[in-house]
Motif scaffolding. Structure first.
Motif, short mmCIF file in Angstrom:
data_model
loop_
_atom_site.label_atom_id
_atom_site.label_comp_id
_atom_site.label_asym_id
_atom_site.label_seq_id
_atom_site.Cartn_x
_atom_site.Cartn_y
_atom_site.Cartn_z
N VAL A 1 43.80 40.83 36.95
CA VAL A 1 43.75 42.26 37.26
C VAL A 1 43.55 42.48 38.75
O VAL A 1 44.23 43.31 39.38
CB VAL A 1 42.66 42.96 36.44
CG1 VAL A 1 42.44 44.39 36.93
CG2 VAL A 1 43.02 42.96 34.96
N ARG A 2 42.65 41.74 39.34
CA ARG A 2 42.42 41.86 40.78
C ARG A 2 43.68 41.53 41.56
O ARG A 2 44.03 42.21 42.53
CB ARG A 2 41.27 40.95 41.21
CG ARG A 2 40.92 41.06 42.70
CD ARG A 2 39.72 40.20 43.03
NE ARG A 2 40.01 38.79 42.86
CZ ARG A 2 39.08 37.84 42.74
NH1 ARG A 2 37.80 38.16 42.74
NH2 ARG A 2 39.44 36.57 42.61
N LEU A 3 44.39 40.48 41.12
CA LEU A 3 45.62 40.08 41.80
C LEU A 3 46.69 41.16 41.67
O LEU A 3 47.39 41.49 42.63
CB LEU A 3 46.12 38.75 41.24
CG LEU A 3 47.42 38.19 41.82
CD1 LEU A 3 47.35 38.10 43.34
CD2 LEU A 3 47.74 36.84 41.21
N ALA A 4 46.84 41.72 40.47
CA ALA A 4 47.83 42.78 40.26
C ALA A 4 47.52 43.98 41.16
O ALA A 4 48.42 44.58 41.75
CB ALA A 4 47.86 43.20 38.80
N ARG A 5 46.25 44.31 41.27
CA ARG A 5 45.88 45.44 42.13
C ARG A 5 46.19 45.15 43.60
O ARG A 5 46.63 46.04 44.34
CB ARG A 5 44.40 45.77 41.94
CG ARG A 5 44.09 46.38 40.58
CD ARG A 5 42.62 46.69 40.41
NE ARG A 5 42.38 47.35 39.13
CZ ARG A 5 41.17 47.75 38.71
NH1 ARG A 5 40.10 47.54 39.48
NH2 ARG A 5 41.05 48.35 37.54
N GLU A 6 45.98 43.92 44.01
CA GLU A 6 46.30 43.56 45.40
C GLU A 6 47.79 43.66 45.66
O GLU A 6 48.22 44.15 46.72
CB GLU A 6 45.80 42.15 45.71
CG GLU A 6 46.07 41.74 47.15
CD GLU A 6 45.51 40.38 47.52
OE1 GLU A 6 45.76 39.94 48.66
OE2 GLU A 6 44.82 39.77 46.68
N LEU A 7 48.59 43.22 44.70
CA LEU A 7 50.04 43.31 44.87
C LEU A 7 50.47 44.77 44.97
O LEU A 7 51.30 45.14 45.82
CB LEU A 7 50.75 42.62 43.70
CG LEU A 7 50.63 41.09 43.66
CD1 LEU A 7 51.18 40.56 42.35
CD2 LEU A 7 51.35 40.46 44.84
N ARG A 8 49.93 45.61 44.12
CA ARG A 8 50.28 47.03 44.17
C ARG A 8 49.87 47.66 45.50
O ARG A 8 50.58 48.50 46.05
CB ARG A 8 49.62 47.76 43.00
CG ARG A 8 50.31 47.52 41.65
CD ARG A 8 49.51 48.16 40.53
NE ARG A 8 50.34 48.43 39.36
CZ ARG A 8 49.88 48.98 38.24
NH1 ARG A 8 48.60 49.34 38.16
NH2 ARG A 8 50.67 49.20 37.22
N GLU A 9 48.72 47.25 45.99
CA GLU A 9 48.27 47.77 47.29
C GLU A 9 49.23 47.39 48.40
O GLU A 9 49.35 48.11 49.41
CB GLU A 9 46.86 47.24 47.60
CG GLU A 9 45.77 47.87 46.76
CD GLU A 9 44.42 47.20 46.96
OE1 GLU A 9 44.35 46.24 47.77
OE2 GLU A 9 43.46 47.60 46.28
N ARG A 10 49.94 46.29 48.21
CA ARG A 10 50.91 45.84 49.20
C ARG A 10 52.28 46.49 48.99
O ARG A 10 53.24 46.17 49.69
CB ARG A 10 51.04 44.31 49.16
CG ARG A 10 49.80 43.61 49.72
CD ARG A 10 49.88 42.11 49.50
NE ARG A 10 48.75 41.42 50.10
CZ ARG A 10 48.78 40.77 51.26
NH1 ARG A 10 49.91 40.73 51.95
NH2 ARG A 10 47.72 40.16 51.73
N GLY A 11 52.37 47.38 48.01
CA GLY A 11 53.59 48.14 47.80
C GLY A 11 54.65 47.49 46.95
O GLY A 11 55.82 47.91 46.99
N VAL A 12 54.27 46.47 46.15
CA VAL A 12 55.25 45.83 45.27
C VAL A 12 54.83 46.01 43.81
O VAL A 12 53.67 46.29 43.51
CB VAL A 12 55.41 44.32 45.59
CG1 VAL A 12 55.77 44.12 47.05
CG2 VAL A 12 54.15 43.55 45.24
#
Length: 221
Positions: A96-107
């Motif tokens: 979940v943390r990784l998915a949130r980081e990816l979304r924060e990066r715009g992907v």
């Protein structure tokens, strides 16, 4: 429900990747398999190649990481130009943390499951992911036969997406062809990775169109 076709460049000619990316300009995304010879017993390509491919691809890049230490490397592929990054649940310490980081990066953030991995742990977390990838062959090599036993997993996942209202895409990778795509769509998938079926065809664009039509038929019925 929209249908998306993501041809896998694992079946392309690695000596002519820019040419073969151009051949799939009518697809929705280009599916790029990154393998590290540890998580799966195969070695494909890495960051420098993905970065360069993202610069020349006529369609967005859908990067599927079949690698260890996904928490460390997935954000790097977002930075390299991928539009969607999918990591394996089995390889992430904090998905979940990784998915949130990816979304924060715009992907777009995707999470993948091997054929034998249960989908139930993800059903209450669908809002955290833009896509769930159900592997319908064992990850590592293209050209394998579709595993029929994965269809019930797709049905459970489709029901959960419908009930949650998240709009999470359901992707299938492995053994997708004209013979299988209809029943995969009926089971609930809306995003289809096809490698050898597309790149093995005499007319790549016509094959993409045919797969799209076959997938749309049961959804529209």
């Amino acid at each position: 429900m929209a249908v998306r076709i993501h041809p896998s460049i694992l079946s392309a000619d690695f000596a002519n990747l820019e040419r073969d990316l151009g051949a799939i300009a009518t697809a929705d995304y280009a599916h790029v398999d990154v393998m590290d010879q540890h998580f799966v017993p195969n070695l494909t390509l890495g960051l420098p190649v993905v970065r360069r491919l993202a610069q020349v691809s006529p369609v967005p890049m859908d990067v599927h990481l079949m690698i260890e230490d996904a928490d460390r490397w997935a954000p790097e592929y977002a930075a390299a130009g991928a539009s969607s990054v999918t990591f394996h649940a089995e390889a992430a310490q904090a998905p979940v943390r990784l998915a949130r980081e990816l979304r924060e990066r715009g992907v777009r953030a995707g999470i993948a499951l091997r054929p034998a991995s249960p989908v139930e742990p993800l059903l209450d977390l669908l809002a955290e992911f833009d896509m769930v990838l159900v592997m319908t062959v064992e990850p590592g090599f293209g050209g394998q036969s579709f595993i029929e036993g994965t269809l019930p997993k797709l049905r459970r996942l489709r029901q959960a997406v419908r009930e949650s209202g998240t709009g999470t895409w359901i992707q299938v990778d492995g053994g997708v062809s004209r013979d299988t795509i209809g029943r995969i769509a009926r089971a609930g998938a809306d995003t289809f990775v096809a490698g050898s079926a597309v790149y093995g065809a005499a007319d790549v664009a016509a094959e993409i169109a045919a797969l799209r039509e076959l997938a749309e038929a049961p959804i529209q019925a």
